[in-house]
Write an enzyme that holds these catalytic residues in place. Structure first.
Site, PDB file in Angstrom:
ATOM      1  CG  HIS A   1       2.532  -0.067   4.169  1.00 33.44           C
ATOM      2  ND1 HIS A   1       2.312  -1.032   5.105  1.00 33.44           N
ATOM      3  CD2 HIS A   1       1.367   0.634   4.068  1.00 33.44           C
ATOM      4  CE1 HIS A   1       1.072  -0.941   5.559  1.00 33.44           C
ATOM      5  NE2 HIS A   1       0.469   0.064   4.936  1.00 33.44           N
TER       6      HIS A   1
ATOM      7  CG  ASP B   1      -1.940  -1.036   1.284  1.00 30.04           C
ATOM      8  OD1 ASP B   1      -1.916  -1.908   0.410  1.00 30.04           O
ATOM      9  OD2 ASP B   1      -2.779  -0.992   2.200  1.00 30.04           O
TER      10      ASP B   1
END
Ligand code: NAG
Ligand code: NAG
Ligand code: NAG
Ligand code: NAG
Ligand code: NAG
Ligand code: NAG
Length: 293
Positions: A202, A36
């Site tokens: 991430h 993300d």
């Protein structure tokens, strides 16, 4: 009549069951690595690592987040051209890591991101992950009305949970503790030999790209699992170990194709709503008849 009514209620319950967030893969023996908040300066290095091991992952991207000039910077946008070419799936994480309260604004900003993704990849994201994963049923409903599947995760590395200094740099000791904890956590998860894993990470963190992902690649039971995109792990795109088209990135991205398809998706969403109304009508009709008799 009572039995009829119960059956109808059951049917309408099924039809009206608003699909909730999707927390896990459905295909057995799959691992979906998801990233993300990017793209950012570590995304290319991550793709180098993934490519070296023929791994396809999913990026839940923003246009305006870590790189503030990304929307205008064609050079930086090449990261999406590459991701598509190398068989990764690009999914939406909203334009700027926020979900507007206003429906019209939400639609416009989602479209804005999808337009930018399409300009670089030829397809529009069909899957969305809410910023911070914060999406209650009402929020899920708003995304579904726009034609998206709302994706969560079942395995959180907590790679985001690090202390930063005043310059927004990750503090080394905090980073080391976090990486060690992530490895221990993942080892415990892999030892359970679950059917599949949807792993949250991430690509905006150096420690994720240079330490956690390489550890996963070295330590998970490779022979028992296939690394696939979210679309694949949900069975939206059939995967076969022997599929000769398996390296075909166009197919693998498996999202909605382009704007034409996107419009059709919305149309399909409308059909679902009609079915919902129809089932409610039937329910009331039978309820009324039951009341009469
Ligand atoms: C990222 O981490 C690696 C390994 O710890 C280190 O060698 C490298 O200098 C770091 N890069 C940046 C940009 O901080
Ligand atoms: C793939 O091919 C191998 C060897 O040819 C075979 O044993 C295996 O069953 C095949 N797997 C699938 C899913 O078709
Ligand atoms: C896909 O590509 C990798 C290397 O990039 C190769 O090892 C593998 O055999 C290819 N698979 C198929 C089915 O062509
Ligand atoms: C890859 O997919 C594209 C688009 O679906 C198709 O035109 C092409 O023939 C495929 N290539 C292979 C090698 O299957
Ligand atoms: C969009 O997708 C449709 C169907 O998949 C295809 O026929 C059409 O050529 C595509 N248009 C563009 C601009 O790629
Ligand atoms: C979109 O839906 C219409 C009507 O259902 C259909 O005729 C058309 O082929 C679809 N277009 C694409 C690109 O799937």
């Amino acid at each position: 009549m009572r039995a009829f009514n119960i059956v109808t209620l059951a049917i309408s319950a099924v039809l009206s069951a608003k699909a909730a967030r999707i927390e896990s893969c459905t295909e057995p023996n799959t691992i979906a690595l998801t990233f993300d908040d990017g793209p950012y300066e570590f995304t290319n290095e991550l793709m180098d690592t993934l490519k070296a091991h023929n791994i396809h992952a999913t990026f839940f991207v923003n246009a305006y987040n870590y790189w503030k000039d990304f929307p205008e910077n064609k050079e930086k946008q090449q990261v999406w051209v590459r991701a598509k070419k190398e068989g990764h799936q690009i999914a939406s994480h909203t334009w700027d890591h926020t979900i507007p309260d206003d429906d019209k604004e939400l639609e416009e900003k989602m479209k804005k991101l999808d337009d930018l993704v399409e300009a670089n990849t030829g397809y529009r994201p069909k899957y969305v992950r809410a910023p911070l994963g914060a999406c209650n049923p009402e929020c899920v409903d708003r995304f579904e009305k726009l034609g998206y599947k709302v994706i969560q995760w079942d395995t959180d590395t907590h790679d985001w949970d690090v202390e930063k200094d005043d310059d927004d740099q990750v503090i080394p000791e905090s980073k080391d503790k976090r990486v060690a904890a992530a490895k221990e956590f993942l080892k415990g998860e892999f030892d359970q030999k679950k059917s599949n894993y949807m792993i949250l990470m991430h690509d905006v963190y150096n420690h994720t790209v240079s330490e956690i992902v390489p550890w996963i690649i070295e330590n998970n039971p490779f022979k028992d699992y296939k690394y696939v995109t979210v679309a694949e792990c949900l069975g939206d795109y059939s995967i076969s170990v022997n599929d000769t088209t398996a390296n075909n990135s166009t197919d693998r991205s498996l999202v909605t194709g382009n704007s034409t398809d996107a419009q059709n998706l919305t149309a399909n969403g409308a059909i679902t709503n009609q079915m919902f109304s129809f089932s409610m009508m039937i329910t009331f009709l039978f309820g009324f008849l039951y009341f009469l008799f």
